[in-house]
Design a protein around this motif. Structure first.
Motif, PDB file in Angstrom:
ATOM      1  N   VAL A  37      -0.431  11.721  -6.121  1.00  0.00           N
ATOM      2  CA  VAL A  37       0.693  10.825  -5.835  1.00  0.00           C
ATOM      3  C   VAL A  37       1.907  11.236  -6.665  1.00  0.00           C
ATOM      4  CG1 VAL A  37       1.499   8.435  -6.060  1.00  0.00           C
ATOM      5  CG2 VAL A  37      -0.761   8.908  -5.081  1.00  0.00           C
ATOM      6  N   ALA A  38       1.665  11.592  -7.927  1.00  0.00           N
ATOM      7  CA  ALA A  38       2.779  12.000  -8.803  1.00  0.00           C
ATOM      8  C   ALA A  38       3.492  13.236  -8.251  1.00  0.00           C
ATOM      9  CB  ALA A  38       2.265  12.265 -10.214  1.00  0.00           C
ATOM     10  N   SER A  50     -13.575   6.812 -11.562  1.00  0.00           N
ATOM     11  CA  SER A  50     -12.450   6.973 -12.500  1.00  0.00           C
ATOM     12  C   SER A  50     -11.896   8.402 -12.404  1.00  0.00           C
ATOM     13  CB  SER A  50     -12.853   6.615 -13.930  1.00  0.00           C
ATOM     14  OG  SER A  50     -13.945   7.380 -14.334  1.00  0.00           O
ATOM     15  N   ARG A  53      -9.821   8.463  -9.265  1.00  0.00           N
ATOM     16  CA  ARG A  53      -8.536   7.758  -9.442  1.00  0.00           C
ATOM     17  C   ARG A  53      -7.539   8.639 -10.205  1.00  0.00           C
ATOM     18  NH1 ARG A  53      -8.306   2.486  -7.694  1.00  0.00           N
ATOM     19  NH2 ARG A  53     -10.342   1.661  -7.103  1.00  0.00           N
ATOM     20  N   ALA A  54      -8.033   9.442 -11.130  1.00  0.00           N
ATOM     21  CA  ALA A  54      -7.146  10.356 -11.859  1.00  0.00           C
ATOM     22  C   ALA A  54      -6.630  11.468 -10.935  1.00  0.00           C
ATOM     23  CB  ALA A  54      -7.888  10.951 -13.058  1.00  0.00           C
ATOM     24  N   HIS A  64      -6.298  11.172  -7.695  1.00  0.00           N
ATOM     25  CA  HIS A  64      -5.363  10.474  -6.800  1.00  0.00           C
ATOM     26  C   HIS A  64      -4.001  10.317  -7.479  1.00  0.00           C
ATOM     27  CE1 HIS A  64      -3.862   7.553  -3.910  1.00  0.00           C
ATOM     28  NE2 HIS A  64      -3.570   6.753  -4.921  1.00  0.00           N
ATOM     29  N   ALA A  65      -4.006   9.903  -8.750  1.00  0.00           N
ATOM     30  CA  ALA A  65      -2.743   9.696  -9.476  1.00  0.00           C
ATOM     31  C   ALA A  65      -1.952  10.997  -9.565  1.00  0.00           C
ATOM     32  CB  ALA A  65      -3.032   9.143 -10.870  1.00  0.00           C
ATOM     33  N   ALA A  66      -2.642  12.110  -9.801  1.00  0.00           N
ATOM     34  CA  ALA A  66      -1.948  13.405  -9.896  1.00  0.00           C
ATOM     35  C   ALA A  66      -1.357  13.796  -8.547  1.00  0.00           C
ATOM     36  CB  ALA A  66      -2.926  14.480 -10.387  1.00  0.00           C
ATOM     37  N   THR A 105      -8.887   6.002   0.880  1.00  0.00           N
ATOM     38  CA  THR A 105      -7.477   5.980   0.473  1.00  0.00           C
ATOM     39  C   THR A 105      -6.693   7.097   1.168  1.00  0.00           C
ATOM     40  OG1 THR A 105      -8.071   5.045  -1.668  1.00  0.00           O
ATOM     41  CG2 THR A 105      -5.929   6.132  -1.534  1.00  0.00           C
ATOM     42  N   TYR A 122     -14.484  12.089 -17.590  1.00  0.00           N
ATOM     43  CA  TYR A 122     -14.477  10.750 -16.983  1.00  0.00           C
ATOM     44  C   TYR A 122     -15.894  10.182 -16.937  1.00  0.00           C
ATOM     45  CZ  TYR A 122      -9.726  11.883 -15.978  1.00  0.00           C
ATOM     46  OH  TYR A 122      -8.410  12.227 -16.142  1.00  0.00           O
TER      47      TYR A 122
END
Ligand code: GRF
Length: 219
Positions: free
Chosen positions: A82-83, A72, A75-76, A78-80, A105, A67
């Motif tokens: 949340v998924a 960034s 954010r990756a 965080h996305a994992a 967040t 990254y």
């Protein structure tokens, strides 16, 4: 321990993962108020990943080197999380500074273990610094994460004696053993709702009677 649903926890690691292993072991009991939903490492070779996989848990790698900047990467991560439907995040030897965006967040849903009795000895090399200062009690802290490093409402602490002849390794081993007891206990308090953030402090409901003071060296 709790009648409510178990909180889904994501554990962020970078290294060997002994604290993660302590959390996994505690969460293996179905009465523990949290379950480990994901173990995520920023380092592909982290030993923690093998330990988590051996326990049959989902793992993920978000390699920070892939990254361009911290946000960034965050954010990756965080996305994992949340998924995986994670609701609470435990840092367990996660060696990346998180951005204010990530910390905000996950505000009051992000906890860390630090190998010192905060607010003393923030940062690295805590055992060396404690020995250099000649303190007689040292220990570890589980706290809610704020943007500033090793700052945030304290959930629980464990104290250990510093004994004659200690070196950084022997002291680290004594503290680490305390960490393995403290982190699951603190997570249980937090995940069950017995520990609640109130401003910049944590209030504990149903607090047990305090034990006598730990005096070291004992007379
Ligand atoms: C622990 O000492 C923890 O307090 C600190 O990093 C170390 C991680 O060790 N934040 P491990 O990976 O849990 O064995």
């Amino acid at each position: 321990m709790t009648a409510g649903p178990r909180r889904r926890v994501g554990v962020l690691v970078s290294g060997r993962g002994s604290n993660m292993a302590a959390l996994i072991e505690a969460a293996a009991d179905s009465s523990f108020p949290a379950e480990i939903a994901l173990v995520l490492s920023n380092r592909p070779g982290a030993g923690a990943l093998d330990r988590a996989a051996a326990a049959g848990l989902p793992t993920a790698v978000v390699d920070h080197k892939a990254y361009p900047d911290r946000e960034s990467f965050d954010r990756a991560v965080h996305a994992a999380l949340v998924a995986a439907n994670v609701k609470l995040v435990c840092l367990a030897g996660f060696m990346r500074l998180l951005t204010p965006w990530f910390v905000e967040t996950w505000r009051d849903r992000l906890i860390n273990i630090h190998p010192a009795l905060l607010p003393a000895y923030k940062g690295l090399h805590t055992h060396e610094r404690a020995l250099a200062d000649g303190v007689k009690l040292h220990g570890c802290t589980v706290h809610v994460v704020r943007a500033e490093m090793d700052v945030g409402p304290i959930i629980a602490q464990a104290a250990v004696p510093v004994v004659e002849g200690d070196d950084p390794d022997s002291l680290a081993a004594r503290v680490l053993k305390a960490e393995h007891a403290l982190y699951p206990a603190a997570l249980a308090l937090f995940a069950s709702g017995r520990a609640v953030v109130d401003g910049e402090r944590v209030r504990i409901s149903g607090e047990p009677a305090a034990p006598p003071a730990l005096v070291w060296p004992a007379a």
